[in-house]
Design an enzyme around this catalytic site. Structure first.
Site, PDB file in Angstrom:
ATOM      1  N   ASP A 204      15.859  37.761  57.949  1.00 47.07           N
ATOM      2  CA  ASP A 204      15.632  37.994  59.374  1.00 47.07           C
ATOM      3  C   ASP A 204      14.326  38.752  59.530  1.00 47.07           C
ATOM      4  OD1 ASP A 204      16.054  40.596  58.598  1.00 47.07           O
ATOM      5  OD2 ASP A 204      17.698  40.991  59.983  1.00 47.07           O
ATOM      6  N   ASP A 206      12.935  42.376  61.386  1.00 45.76           N
ATOM      7  CA  ASP A 206      13.418  43.610  62.013  1.00 45.76           C
ATOM      8  C   ASP A 206      12.259  44.354  62.683  1.00 45.76           C
ATOM      9  OD1 ASP A 206      16.187  43.614  60.569  1.00 45.76           O
ATOM     10  OD2 ASP A 206      14.752  43.459  58.924  1.00 45.76           O
ATOM     11  N   ASP A 298      16.191  41.274  64.644  1.00 51.38           N
ATOM     12  CA  ASP A 298      16.821  42.527  65.069  1.00 51.38           C
ATOM     13  C   ASP A 298      15.789  43.392  65.788  1.00 51.38           C
ATOM     14  OD1 ASP A 298      19.273  41.913  63.941  1.00 51.38           O
ATOM     15  OD2 ASP A 298      18.866  42.947  62.052  1.00 51.38           O
TER      16      ASP A 298
END
Ligand code: ATP
Ligand code: MN
Ligand code: MN
Length: 374
Positions: A204, A206, A298
């Site tokens: 992902d 962040d 995120d």
């Protein structure tokens, strides 16, 4: 360091946060084997065993030369009986029977596949496995009711199981900066997580967001999300409000309380770019052209006074974070979280404006992000 003498030992500090661990190291065969056993323990929700294997892997990541003889490991910390026997097996036979059996086991394969669905943890996957569900078609046939997150996870499974490149992370960084800048000028956006540690790919992306005037950052997430949604950049999002108060006790927990958003971005792909995933191939065969891919992102918002703690806490690695907290508790009688550092002896919070100051409070040598890859 050794001078070729077998009895000479390499002395390694006990806590991973006392060591410099770069991304590349000399013992991948061993660290991959131990990490697989750690992953298997995590999937079995055996936290203690998982941490033991993670620590053993971290010791080998920090070991300065290729391992050829288990005697080289004398003086190295965190190597229990089990880890040592795995290492010995690899030294003697080129691979570990336990690791290879785990890798091939039906349970491990199914649990990996199921927990790779966004929104599915070890507990849910174990329940599904118990009911005979091994893969996505079987999950579909089972008629299980999925959460909104899991539905998005299934819908974008192919994209989300493909790692995110640094170039994609930078593109998403520009999109996030534009959205944040539009809603709160002079807010700061910092890339954290694995990419800040120098990784070339990740699961992902962040981001940590703050504003130099404390309080201005409050309630930023819903505004940024609305901005992104209006531009069709979001496939899924779940916002959480800030729930942190100093009164919530000593801050030693792994979960933090920041305002945040767990999301799936719809990332436009460069014109004429190569297709990425199986979904692309399907789309292309249908004569459609997919011009985007799904990426997990995120977003975390923190008050300016907590920025250094949040930055340290969200840079990772997970084991490095865990070791920092363990060091703080066991060696300094302090409690460290992504919000604050509390000195239990002086009974007060220790302030810090930079990561360097936090390491100094903890009497640790400063370790830069690229050397926190424990
Ligand atoms: P990857 O490339 O797989 O994304 P990563 O190191 O970036 O690797 P993440 O799971 O994205 O891994 O986590 C990044 C950092 O954020 C870690 O240090 C982790 O401790 C922290 N973190 C993740 N989730 C939470 C959470 N819910 N609460 C507090 N900290 C978290
Ligand atoms: Mn990450
Ligand atoms: Mn993350």
């Amino acid at each position: 360091a050794s001078s070729g003498d077998e009895t000479a030992t390499f002395s390694m500090p006990i806590y991973a946060c006392q060591r410099r661990t770069t991304l590349d190291h000399r013992n991948a065969v061993f660290t991959e084997a131990l990490s697989l056993l750690a992953e298997n323990a995590e999937l079995s929700q055996d936290e203690g065993r998982a941490v033991a294997f993670r620590r053993a892997a971290a010791t080998l990541k920090a070991f300065p030369e290729p391992l050829t003889d288990a005697r080289q490991l004398r003086g190295c910390p965190c190597l229990g009986q089990h880890s040592l026997s795995v290492i010995q097996d690899i030294l003697e036979n080129g691979s570990s029977r336990e690791v290879e059996a785990t890798r091939r086991s039906e349970r491990f394969k199914a649990m990996k596949l199921l927990t790779a669905i966004f929104g599915v943890g070890a507990k849910t996957a174990a329940q599904w496995f118990q009911e005979g569900i091994r893969n996505l078609p079987q999950l579909h046939q089972s008629g299980r009711v999925l959460t909104r997150a899991q539905q998005a996870g299934v819908a974008h499974y192919d994209d989300l199981t493909q790692s995110v490149t640094r170039a994609e992370a930078d593109t998403i960084g520009q999109i996030v900066e534009e959205a944040v800048g539009a809603k709160l000028p002079s807010a700061r956006v910092t890339l954290v997580g694995g990419f800040r540690r120098g990784k070339l790919s990740g699961h992902d992306v962040d981001f940590l967001i703050t504003h130099p005037e404390e309080g201005r950052e409050e309630g930023l997430i819903p505004k940024v999300v609305a901005h992104l949604e209006a531009r069709d950049f979001l496939l899924y999002h779940k916002n959480n409000r800030n729930s942190y108060t100093e009164a919530s006790g000593t801050p030693a927990s792994t979960m933090d309380h920041f305002e945040r958003c767990f999301s799936i971005f719809k990332l436009p792909m460069p014109e004429g770019g190569e297709p990425h995933s199986r979904q692309d191939d399907v789309a292309l065969r249908r004569g459609e052209c997919r011009r985007w891919r799904a990426v997990r992102v995120d977003l975390v918002v923190c008050p300016f006074s907590q920025f250094a703690f949040a930055l340290l806490g969200w840079t990772g690695s997970k084991l490095f974070e865990r070791e920092l907290r363990r060091w703080a508790t066991q060696q300094k009688n302090m409690s460290l979280s992504s919000h604050a550092l509390y000195d239990n002896k002086q009974r007060k919070y220790l302030k810090a404006a930079t990561e360097e100051e936090i390491f100094a409070h903890l009497s640790l040598e400063y370790i830069p992000p690229s050397e926190r890859n424990a």
